[in-house]
Scaffold this motif. Structure first.
Motif: not given
Length: 369
Positions: A113-116, A122-129, A140-142
């Motif tokens: 989260a700090e990097k982006i 936000t990244p937690a929601r992406w990973e939890n679909a 960016v994540l890749l």
């Protein structure tokens, strides 16, 4: 112009109006009547009103004065769009892949989260679909996870697949998206049906008779949509019974379920003939076991109610347990491993008290005259 009642009843739709979720009807001429109690200058959103009986609970007046319902609107303007009742299997797999790549890179959600420059959620929601990132953010994540170039294209293809609408999209107005998506992606479905036959084994006549019992006031057009969806659902999940089966379906039935009349004698006779054809087809991946009434099988299974246990081939997709209620809002889906294991053990033990698959049904179409 109709006006908002000063003392509306405490229903969900009226709370939406008072809280400003529907536009102020006084700002425009004409209006839409929600439950024949409230007005709004826009057609009501069924996701805000918690509407299931489209034809009875939500109606409005068209500019020409004609009374309309969500069902008629769907026929004239296309299906009414509704949000997903849960993430699709493709999206779940994509989120799980992002999580594995983050963990392999030794990063936490907070550091990502700090990097982006986003909140940790936000990244937690992406990973939890729960939400879908855009391709630029995935890139960016890749980069952060140092993903090899030959894998990046595959990840982006998976993202595109996760964003595609499901095959049920034309029927999304009446679809239980969470259940249907999971069933469509499953390789194995184990079902226990103590009351009525499971959806995937119902003939159209049986299903229509059952719908009439559950909701006798449903708009015929909406019911036709449900029946169309059921046929498409059977085709996409278990195939057509002619050697082109998809998921393995193992159903455990109480004999009382077969004897319980749904519709007329002809409906039940044709339903039994359909089940017999499935049992007799050795190419079919549908297995049916019927528990005799006098067999003292364990009480535990009787406390379960209608359930399905689903298994998937996708890596990271654990088994799912679906408990099916009378109304879609009462259907529960869980991936809790302890819950799934307890129910699977109950089904396993009980199946040992029933005759094996390919055993003819204890009654035939002749028993219904």
């Amino acid at each position: 112009m109709a006006s908002v009642l000063r003392d509306p009843p405490p229903c969900h739709a009226s709370r939406c109006v008072r809280r400003g979720r529907f536009p102020n009807p006084a700002r425009r001429s004409g209006g839409y009547r929600v439950g024949k109690l409230q007005t709004s200058p826009y057609p009501p959103d069924p996701t805000l009103c918690n509407v299931t009986e489209f034809d009875r609970r939500v109606s409005w007046s068209a500019p020409n004065g004609e009374e309309k319902t969500l069902a008629t609107r769907g026929r004239e303007e296309g299906p009414v769009s509704q949000p997903r009742s849960g993430p699709t299997v493709a999206l779940r797999c994509f989120g799980a892949d992002l999580r594995r790549r983050r963990e392999a890179a030794g990063m936490t959600l907070q550091s990502v989260a700090e990097k982006i420059k986003k909140d940790r959620v936000t990244p937690a929601r992406w990973e939890n679909a729960e939400t879908v990132p855009n391709p630029r953010m995935v890139g960016v994540l890749l980069d952060l996870y140092e993903t090899p170039a030959d894998e990046r294209a595959e990840v982006l293809r998976a993202l595109a697949e996760a964003k595609k609408p499901g095959w049920w999209h034309p029927w999304r107005e009446v679809a239980e998206v969470g259940v249907i998506d999971l069933e469509s992606a499953a390789t194995s479905i184990r079902s226990y049906a103590p009351g009525v036959l499971p959806d995937l084994l119902q003939t159209t006549e049986y299903a229509e008779a059952l719908m009439s019992l559950r909701n006798p006031y449903e708009d015929p057009a909406v019911r036709r949509l449900r029946l169309e969806l059921l046929e498409a659902r059977k085709e996409h999940t278990i195939g057509d019974g002619n050697g082109r089966d998809r998921a393995g379906l193992w159903v455990l039935l109480e004999e009382a379920t077969l004897r319980r009349r749904v519709g007329g004698a002809g409906v039940m006779a044709r339903q039994l003939d359909y089940l017999e054809s499935r049992i007799a087809d050795v190419r079919s991946s549908v297995a049916i076991q019927v528990i005799p009434p006098r067999v003292p099988h364990p009480l535990a299974i009787s406390l379960c109610g209608h359930l399905e246990i689903l298994r998937f081939k996708e890596f990271g997709m654990g088994e799912r347990l679906i408990q099916i209620g009378l109304h879609p809002s009462m259907t529960l889906i869980t991936d809790d491993s302890d819950a799934v294991e307890n129910y699977r053990m109950a089904v396993d033990v009980t199946s040992g008290f029933a005759p094996p698959r390919f055993t003819p049904l204890p009654l035939t179409s002749k028993d219904f005259g």
